[in-house]
Structures are given as C-alpha cells and as structure tokens.
Design a protein around this motif. Structure first.
Motif, short mmCIF file in Angstrom:
data_model
loop_
_atom_site.label_atom_id
_atom_site.label_comp_id
_atom_site.label_asym_id
_atom_site.label_seq_id
_atom_site.Cartn_x
_atom_site.Cartn_y
_atom_site.Cartn_z
N UNK A 1 0.66 -1.23 0.01
CA UNK A 1 -0.12 0.06 0.05
C UNK A 1 0.80 1.30 -0.11
N UNK A 2 1.70 1.17 0.71
CA UNK A 2 2.67 2.47 1.07
C UNK A 2 3.67 3.02 -0.32
N UNK A 3 4.04 1.76 -0.97
CA UNK A 3 4.85 2.03 -2.28
C UNK A 3 3.76 2.15 -3.30
N UNK A 4 2.79 1.90 -3.38
CA UNK A 4 1.78 2.26 -4.45
C UNK A 4 1.56 3.74 -4.28
N UNK A 5 1.20 4.18 -3.08
CA UNK A 5 0.81 5.65 -2.78
C UNK A 5 2.15 6.51 -3.16
N UNK A 6 3.23 5.97 -2.91
CA UNK A 6 4.51 6.88 -3.01
C UNK A 6 4.82 7.15 -4.45
N UNK A 7 4.31 6.14 -5.34
CA UNK A 7 4.58 6.04 -6.85
C UNK A 7 3.45 6.68 -7.60
N UNK A 8 2.34 6.55 -6.95
CA UNK A 8 1.14 7.12 -8.00
C UNK A 8 0.41 8.17 -7.37
N UNK A 9 0.78 8.53 -6.02
CA UNK A 9 0.18 9.72 -5.54
C UNK A 9 -1.45 9.35 -4.98
N UNK B 1 -5.10 -3.93 -14.64
CA UNK B 1 -4.24 -3.41 -15.73
C UNK B 1 -3.66 -2.13 -15.37
N UNK B 2 -3.69 -1.80 -13.99
CA UNK B 2 -3.14 -0.48 -13.75
C UNK B 2 -1.39 -0.60 -13.37
N UNK B 3 -0.74 0.17 -14.51
CA UNK B 3 0.65 -0.18 -14.52
C UNK B 3 1.32 -0.07 -13.31
N UNK B 4 1.20 1.03 -12.34
CA UNK B 4 1.73 1.20 -11.23
C UNK B 4 1.67 0.19 -10.17
N UNK C 1 4.12 -2.34 -8.54
CA UNK C 1 4.38 -2.59 -7.15
C UNK C 1 4.13 -4.05 -6.54
N UNK C 2 3.01 -4.60 -7.18
CA UNK C 2 2.68 -6.09 -6.64
C UNK C 2 3.67 -7.15 -7.22
N UNK C 3 4.23 -6.71 -8.36
CA UNK C 3 5.18 -7.71 -8.95
C UNK C 3 6.36 -7.75 -8.44
N UNK C 4 6.88 -6.45 -7.92
CA UNK C 4 8.08 -6.44 -7.00
C UNK C 4 7.74 -7.03 -5.59
N UNK C 5 6.76 -7.04 -5.19
CA UNK C 5 6.47 -7.91 -3.87
C UNK C 5 6.48 -9.40 -4.14
N UNK C 6 5.85 -9.93 -5.40
CA UNK C 6 6.05 -11.13 -5.72
C UNK C 6 7.56 -11.57 -5.87
N UNK C 7 8.26 -10.76 -6.52
CA UNK C 7 9.56 -10.88 -6.67
C UNK C 7 10.36 -11.31 -5.59
N UNK C 8 10.34 -10.27 -4.59
CA UNK C 8 10.86 -10.36 -3.35
C UNK C 8 10.50 -11.61 -2.48
N UNK C 9 9.40 -11.97 -2.55
CA UNK C 9 8.96 -13.19 -1.86
C UNK C 9 9.69 -14.30 -2.51
#
Length: 322
Positions: A193-201, A216-219, A223-231
């Motif tokens: 949630x925090x990283x989405x807000x920081x990038x999208x406002x 299909x929201x690109x931001x 963000x969700x793709x990076x969360x999955x990659x980190x996991x």
C-alpha cells in the motif's frame, strides 16, 4: 480437588488489531469481535487494551460456564518467551510479563504470534500432514514460523523465523528495523500500500492495489510484481537452506488467491534451477490461526498438554458474538 474450568481465553495480538475468544476443552470456539490495539497511543496503552479485552472475554466465560478460565494464551508480536513479551518493534513494548495482560490468579502463557499460528497450522491446519514446513503470514509485517519435526523452532535466542528482515535487495529501501532491502519493506501488505501511494499519489489498501493490478493499472502491477519477486527471492534461499516439505502462506495478502500464488510458484521455481520447489499452499485456518494456537498455549498454561489432539476444522470454525 476442584476441576478446572472447561475453557480458556485465547488472544491473537497483531500490530494494529487483536482477535480473541473462548475455546473449550473439546475445541468449541466462540469468537468475539476484534479490537484495535491502539498502538498509536504508545506501548502502555496497548498493554491496557489487551488486558481489558482479556477481561471482557473472561467475563463472558464466567457468565457461560460459572467459573474463571482455566488459562489464558496470548500470541503476541516480536521477541517473546512463555512468560515475557520481550520486545516488539511494531508496538514498542519491552519486557512485559504475561501477568500484565491477564486477570489475577489465572495461569497464562505467551507465544510469538507467527510461531503460534504455525503451531495451529501444524496441529490441525495446512501443515498437519508434514513434519517440516514454513508458515509465512503476510500482513502488517512478515515473520515466518519455522516448523521442524512438527514443532515451531525459535532458534537459540528466539529470533528464528524472522524472514521478513532477510535482505532481498541489499541496495534497496531502508526498513523500519534499520536494515536495508528487507523482504518486509517490499512484500508486506502495508509495504504494498505504501509503495503504491508513493509512486502514484493515490491512497489504496493492499487489497485494492491487487485489484488495480489485475485490472491493468501499470503502477499497481509494478508494485505487486516487485512484492512477488521479493517473496520468490527470500523463499528460494529458505528452500535451499532448510528444504521444507511445504510452504504455507497466510495473512491478508494470501486472500489474493491465484493472483498471488500462481506467479509466486512460477518465480520460485525459476530461482531453483537444479531442484523442484516445494508446494506453496494457502493457510487453512485463515485469520484464526493465531487465536487457535493461543488456545493451545492457554491449555498448556493450565497444565493440559493434550488439548487439541482431537479438534477438527468443522468444530474449530465456531460461532461469533459481537
């Protein structure tokens, strides 16, 4: 000799909210409506809130059973022993004795919130058929329960399972714990949630970010793709070190279902070039895992280590009162 009361008080204390209820010796569950921890008011206020909630549940038990609880089990975050909540970064308390949370004269036992949930999943949840697995609830933060030979493993000093603070990107963002690039900084629900807000406002919950990503929201997708990659990075390292039979994922983010699990399984397999990944399975007990594990702790505090042996998922679903 007076027989012990047929129920215990069980409480699961999270970073922002807590869930509690009564659990009888037969595994019958009565769940009360959750309560906020009030952590924004400081650690002492959280202790007071927990004690008040325990007292409320115990009063309900007395009205139903005509006796005080046989014991109280509490699953709490941070570093914890059976008798002391040693430290929690999310709440801020230090060295709080179990007695501070409970009515006078009632035996109590504390457990690490995630390891307690792992205990429940091991006894009658998603991990009941295996001896070695990782229980990884993803919520406000991330902390794993390492289950070895059917028992949660805390390590030499109680820090075992802190996979949320394993670094996935050493040159990445600073974590609240003071380290750099921690898994929790990218993959917890609060981080999404925090990283989405920081990038999208735009303000959104983690659930809403997932829904936006699917739409299909690109931001949100980034963000969700990076969360999955980190996991996937963190879990690949865990698999290579401990070779679990199973990975069980719970918490709020697990409610994303196939949107989370399908790409996570694919990316985990891609990071394990020379071996098959273990199955990745959703938790069976959902948000009740911590509370049901706390019930086992409550019965242990009462001197009954056999409670839970014949509990079933049908009985444990229980009812609720507001």
């Amino acid at each position: 000799m007076t027989q012990p009361a047929p129920y215990v008080v069980a409480l699961d204390v999270g970073g922002t909210s807590m869930k509690g209820g009564l659990v009888t010796r037969r595994g019958e569950v009565t769940v009360l409506a959750g309560r906020p921890t009030g952590r924004e008011n400081g650690p002492d206020a959280v202790v007071e809130a927990v004690r008040a909630y325990v007292g409320e549940i115990a009063d309900l038990g007395r009205s139903r059973h005509g006796a005080p609880p046989a014991g109280v089990g509490l699953a709490v975050p941070g570093i914890v022993t059976a008798s002391t909540a040693v430290y929690s970064a999310n709440i801020g308390w230090r060295d709080v004795p179990a007695e501070a949370f409970t009515p006078p004269g009632v035996p109590a036992r504390l457990g690490h919130d995630v390891r307690t949930g792992g205990l429940a999943e091991s006894v009658f949840g998603a991990g009941r058929d295996v001896a070695d697995f990782l229980f990884l609830p993803i919520g406000t933060g991330i902390a794993g329960a390492v289950v070895l030979r059917g028992e949660p493993y805390g390590g030499a000093h109680g820090w075992g399972g802190e996979i949320g603070h394993a670094s996935v990107w050493p040159a990445g963002e600073k974590c609240a714990c003071g380290q750099i690039g921690c898994l929790e900084t990218y993959s917890s629900a609060s981080a999404v949630a925090r990283r989405f807000t920081a990038r999208s406002g735009r303000t959104a919950t983690a659930k809403e970010v997932v829904e936006l990503a699917v739409a299909g929201d690109p931001v949100a997708a980034e963000v969700f793709g990076e969360a999955i990659e980190a996991l996937a990075i963190a879990l690949a390292s865990y698999v290579l070190v401990l070779d679990p039979a199973l990975i069980v994922i719970g918490g709020g983010l697990a409610e994303a279902g196939a949107t989370l699990f399908d790409p996570l399984r694919e990316r985990l397999a891609g990071r394990l070039a020379f071996r098959e990944p273990p199955p990745v399975r959703p938790a069976a007990l959902g948000p009740r895992a911590g509370m049901l594990g706390a019930a086992l702790l409550g019965w242990q505090a009462a001197g009954d280590n056999d409670a839970g042996a014949d509990w079933t998922l049908d009985v444990l679903r229980g009812g609720s009162v507001s």
